[in-house]
Design a protein around this motif. Structure first.
Motif, short mmCIF file in Angstrom:
data_model
loop_
_atom_site.label_atom_id
_atom_site.label_comp_id
_atom_site.label_asym_id
_atom_site.label_seq_id
_atom_site.Cartn_x
_atom_site.Cartn_y
_atom_site.Cartn_z
N LEU A 128 54.53 40.76 29.74
CA LEU A 128 54.71 40.25 31.20
C LEU A 128 53.43 40.09 31.81
O LEU A 128 52.60 41.05 32.07
CB LEU A 128 55.69 41.12 31.94
CG LEU A 128 57.09 41.49 31.39
CD1 LEU A 128 57.98 42.30 32.24
CD2 LEU A 128 58.11 40.30 31.19
N ILE A 129 53.04 38.71 32.22
CA ILE A 129 51.94 38.46 33.04
C ILE A 129 52.34 38.02 34.51
O ILE A 129 53.12 36.85 34.51
CB ILE A 129 51.05 37.49 32.23
CG1 ILE A 129 50.70 38.02 31.13
CG2 ILE A 129 49.89 37.20 33.21
CD1 ILE A 129 49.94 37.15 30.08
N LEU A 130 51.69 38.61 35.41
CA LEU A 130 52.15 38.12 36.82
C LEU A 130 50.69 37.62 37.36
O LEU A 130 49.69 37.71 36.89
CB LEU A 130 52.41 39.58 37.70
CG LEU A 130 53.41 40.46 37.25
CD1 LEU A 130 53.78 41.35 38.29
CD2 LEU A 130 54.71 39.64 37.00
N PHE A 131 50.91 36.47 38.25
CA PHE A 131 49.67 35.93 38.87
C PHE A 131 49.97 35.59 40.30
O PHE A 131 51.01 34.99 40.79
CB PHE A 131 49.25 34.81 37.98
CG PHE A 131 50.14 33.74 38.14
CD1 PHE A 131 49.62 32.59 38.91
CD2 PHE A 131 51.14 33.42 37.22
CE1 PHE A 131 50.41 31.40 39.06
CE2 PHE A 131 52.03 32.19 37.18
CZ PHE A 131 51.59 31.34 38.18
N ASN A 132 48.93 35.66 41.07
CA ASN A 132 48.99 35.01 42.36
C ASN A 132 47.32 34.55 42.31
O ASN A 132 46.85 33.86 41.38
CB ASN A 132 48.99 35.71 43.43
CG ASN A 132 48.60 37.13 43.39
OD1 ASN A 132 47.50 37.52 42.90
ND2 ASN A 132 49.05 38.18 44.28
N GLN A 133 46.38 35.19 43.06
CA GLN A 133 44.99 34.88 42.77
C GLN A 133 44.35 35.80 41.59
O GLN A 133 43.29 35.37 41.16
CB GLN A 133 44.15 35.01 44.21
CG GLN A 133 43.89 36.31 44.56
CD GLN A 133 45.24 36.57 45.44
OE1 GLN A 133 46.08 36.03 45.77
NE2 GLN A 133 45.02 37.93 46.27
N ASP A 134 45.01 36.91 41.40
CA ASP A 134 44.59 37.68 40.50
C ASP A 134 45.53 37.63 39.32
O ASP A 134 46.64 37.11 39.31
CB ASP A 134 44.54 39.11 41.01
CG ASP A 134 43.56 39.16 42.24
OD1 ASP A 134 42.54 38.92 42.09
OD2 ASP A 134 44.12 39.64 43.23
N THR A 140 47.64 31.01 44.41
CA THR A 140 48.28 30.43 42.90
C THR A 140 47.09 30.07 42.08
O THR A 140 46.47 29.03 41.93
CB THR A 140 49.36 29.34 42.96
OG1 THR A 140 50.20 29.65 44.30
CG2 THR A 140 49.80 29.04 41.62
N ASN A 141 47.06 31.33 41.02
CA ASN A 141 45.91 31.04 40.04
C ASN A 141 46.46 30.50 38.70
O ASN A 141 46.78 31.23 37.72
CB ASN A 141 44.94 32.07 39.91
CG ASN A 141 43.69 31.86 38.99
OD1 ASN A 141 43.67 30.86 38.20
ND2 ASN A 141 42.89 32.96 39.04
N ILE A 142 47.03 29.16 38.42
CA ILE A 142 47.71 28.95 37.39
C ILE A 142 46.76 28.76 35.96
O ILE A 142 47.17 29.13 35.04
CB ILE A 142 48.38 27.51 37.60
CG1 ILE A 142 49.51 27.53 38.61
CG2 ILE A 142 48.76 26.89 36.14
CD1 ILE A 142 50.17 25.96 39.07
N ASN A 143 45.44 28.42 36.08
CA ASN A 143 44.53 28.15 35.04
C ASN A 143 44.41 29.57 34.34
O ASN A 143 44.59 29.73 33.11
CB ASN A 143 43.29 27.55 35.45
CG ASN A 143 42.49 27.14 34.45
OD1 ASN A 143 42.54 26.47 33.66
ND2 ASN A 143 41.38 28.21 34.43
#
Length: 697
Positions: free
Chosen positions: A291-297, A350-353
């Motif tokens: 499970l990978i969570l992301f916002n800016q981090d 939001t850091n999609i890349n």
């Protein structure tokens, strides 16, 4: 079908019966079908009328156990020969405008008189018959003449069709080209098919194909070729057995990449957490996951566990480049994953890349399919924000080794980025609108993907040349799923089909003898189904990668020839005063900001549905019957082959010339059923344009 037949209505014209309720229940046991019909007819006239119940019996079937009750009382009827049936059909059509029955000229008929139906009253008719279902090799076809109800006044208020199939041999293919049915498999020997609708206009008979096989994979081929000088059409259905041993289910690596930025806070993040819990709780014992969570981090559950950390609060995580990417065994990490999910909150940008590159960093195990589910409700706002650069980075990191399934939540998204992400990486795009539940959408996809039985699928057609196949990229095959391939073919004759793919950890090849016909008039729904799917793929390609003249011309040609509409293509009435039609394309508007995002999402959903829908689609002002397409111009249904101005041979319905034509060209009867009431119909046949004009007295 209950119809009007009495001559007494010459002076006082009666309105045909309407249908309030219509239930069909069919049970097939080892190719013996018992069909029970329960219909409630209403006399819409303000005077008493007489009627006749006429039901055509399948021409090539052995029929028995015919029983009919009217308002609960058993009634005796007669099974008439083909010759006598023709006479009854003609009278029925003449006095009751029952053109739909004319389609079945040449078959036997079960007939019962139904006299004295009071004004505005109703009759409940229950009919039951049994028949032997014919089979060609391992494929059987059941037909129910639902289009007979076209002769009723108005639409069917409530329609319910249910069919159960039981077989001593294992069932494989179960398929309806005519209706969007629900198929429920109890096991390999029992299947239930259902169709329900309200205010139904019954253009087509209900068709259901099913095959039996004791092989692990059922492979069924259908072909259609109306002219040996032209390419044929084919449909290949691949169906795995339903009962699969645990050792036959392919072990997979499953990675969820979840946006938990501030825009997800509240209801959306809580729904997403429920979806994650469902997935984790239902993973197979031998699967691996992360499970990978992301916002800016970026937050990786695998990294937290590798460092032995049991608490999963919301502190700032280390840079993603330093994260551990070792996947987690289900038996070791399920409970810790659930604790990890409990701590998820919505905050940040939001850091999609970087989130996707983190999921793709570890090289996948070639013996295990890797499935990535990417869920976001926003546009990239942190790190790399250029959509083209993100797509390029993901392509380099993935190299088509993982399938990426995308979920866009809400309307604050870059739909073009998400569509391209899924299309370029072998997955599907899914959209969850604000009034829909994220948990329902993600759980439905997970249930399908949880038990893959054949991955890296390939098909070899032997000596037969196939072309323009859809889908162009074959998906993995899951338990309870059915792979459908449509296309065109050159040549004819017998060949060996070879289905290849990975089962467990080994590559397998399954062979099947098949025959591609030189001339096959049956299965005339195939051209439309193929064109429907082909056009959707081409429109999608144009929308994703840009329109060019070659694509535009092919889409225009197919849309006009096969009468298929899409969100960006349609046939419109010619503006020169003729009865012709012209083509209208709005492909260039596919991603323009002039179209609101919520409309674009609905368009994308419709395109995705058309790519994989394997039943005929009908439209209010366009009707397809067999290989012919008609569009409505005012009070006239016009064959799309008609140029709009050429001379027409007018023939009045109910005239001697009309019945002479039906006798000479009985195939035209199936088209005439749309010429109801005050409507005319233009039919092009072998260079002659026939105009069937309305019934007159």
């Amino acid at each position: 079908m209950l119809t009007l037949v009495s001559r007494e209505y010459r002076e006082r014209r009666a309105i045909p019966f309407s249908i309030k309720d219509y239930q069909v229940n069919a049970t097939v046991k080892n190719q013996v079908a018992t069909t029970k019909i329960d219909q409630t007819f209403v006399n819409p006239n303000d005077f008493e009328i007489n009627g006749m119940y006429i039901f055509p019996m399948p021409e090539d079937a052995v029929v028995g156990n015919l029983t009919l009750t009217i308002d609960g009382e058993l009634v005796t009827g007669d099974l008439f020969s083909q010759e006598e049936s023709r006479r009854i059909y003609r009278n029925s059509a003449r006095y009751g405008e029952n053109k739909a029955i004319l389609e079945h000229i040449g078959t036997r008929a079960f007939v019962v008189e139904v006299p004295g139906i009071p004004a505005s009253d109703k009759r409940r008719v229950a009919f039951e018959y049994s028949q032997i279902i014919s089979a060609d090799s391992d494929l059987a076809k059941y037909t129910y003449p639902l289009s007979l109800a076209k002769s009723a006044s108005g639409l069917i208020r409530n329609l319910h069709v249910e069919m159960t199939i039981e077989s001593e041999n294992e069932l494989r293919t179960v398929y309806s080209p005519s209706h969007e049915v629900t198929i429920d498999r109890k096991d390999d020997h029992h299947v239930r098919i259902r169709y329900e609708g309200t205010d139904v206009d019954p253009d087509d008979d209900l068709l259901c194909y099913y095959s039996v096989s004791d092989d692990n994979f059922g492979i069924t081929l259908l072909t259609h070729r109306a002219d040996e000088k032209e390419d044929g059409y084919f449909m290949l259905l691949v169906s795995p057995k339903y009962a699969v041993k645990q050792t036959e289910i392919i072990e997979k690596d499953f990675i969820v990449v979840l946006d938990h930025s501030s825009s997800m806070a509240g209801r959306k993040v809580e729904q997403a957490k429920e979806a994650l819990r469902y997935c984790v709780q239902n993973l197979n014992a031998d699967d691996r996951f992360n499970l990978i969570l992301f916002n800016q981090d970026i937050t990786s559950l695998a990294d937290r566990l590798s460092r032995g950390e049991e608490w999963f609060g919301g502190e700032r995580w280390r840079d993603s480049a330093a994260l551990s990417h070792k996947l987690i065994d289900v038996k070791d990490g399920r409970e810790k994953a659930l604790a990890f999910i409990d701590g998820i909150e919505g905050l940040g940008t939001t850091n999609i890349n970087d989130a996707l590159l983190t999921a793709l960093k570890e090289k996948p195990d070639p013996k295990r399919p890797r499935i990535i589910v990417f869920l976001t409700d926003g546009c990239p706002t942190h790190g790399v924000t250029n959509p083209s650069q993100i797509l390029e980075n993901v392509a380099k990191a993935n190299r088509n080794l993982s399938r990426i399934f995308v979920f866009g939540v809400g309307y604050d998204i870059n739909d073009h980025l998400l569509d391209k992400m899924a299309a370029d990486n072998g997955g599907t795009r899914n959209y969850v609108t604000p009034n829909e539940d994220i948990e329902d959408a993600v759980s439905a996809l997970f249930r399908k993907m949880n038990e893959p039985v054949l991955v890296d699928v390939g098909i070899n057609f032997g000596q037969i040349i196939t072309k323009e196949r859809t889908p162009s990229n074959l998906p993995d095959l899951f338990r309870g799923d059915q792979l459908t391939i449509l296309g065109r073919y050159e040549g004819q004759g017998s060949t060996v089909l070879k289905l290849t793919g990975i089962i467990g950890s080994e590559r397998h090849e399954i062979s099947k003898n098949a025959h591609f016909s030189e001339l096959e008039p049956d299965h005339d729904f195939l051209p439309h189904l193929w064109a429907q799917s082909r056009i959707a793929e081409l429109v999608d390609e144009a929308a994703l990668n840009g329109e060019n003249e070659e694509l535009r011309r092919e889409i225009e040609h197919l849309s006009k020839k096969y009468g298929v509409q899409t969100p960006y293509t349609s046939l419109i009435a010619a503006d020169d005063g003729s009865l012709g039609s012209s083509y209208k394309s709005t492909l260039s508007d596919a991603y323009t900001e002039a179209i609101p995002i919520y409309d674009r999402i609905e368009y994308h959903r419709a395109l995705e549905e058309r790519k994989y829908a394997r039943h005929k689609r009908q439209y209010a002002d366009m009707k397809r019957i067999g290989r012919k397409m008609f569009h409505r111009r005012g009070r006239i249904w016009v064959d799309t082959e008609y140029d709009g101005t050429s001379e027409r041979k007018q023939i009045a319905f109910d005239s001697k010339a009309y019945y002479d034509l039906m006798n000479h060209l009985p195939d035209l009867a199936k088209y005439a059923k749309f010429a109801k009431g005050t409507l005319s119909m233009i039919i092009c046949h072998e260079g002659v344009n026939y105009e069937i004009t309305p019934y007159t007295r």
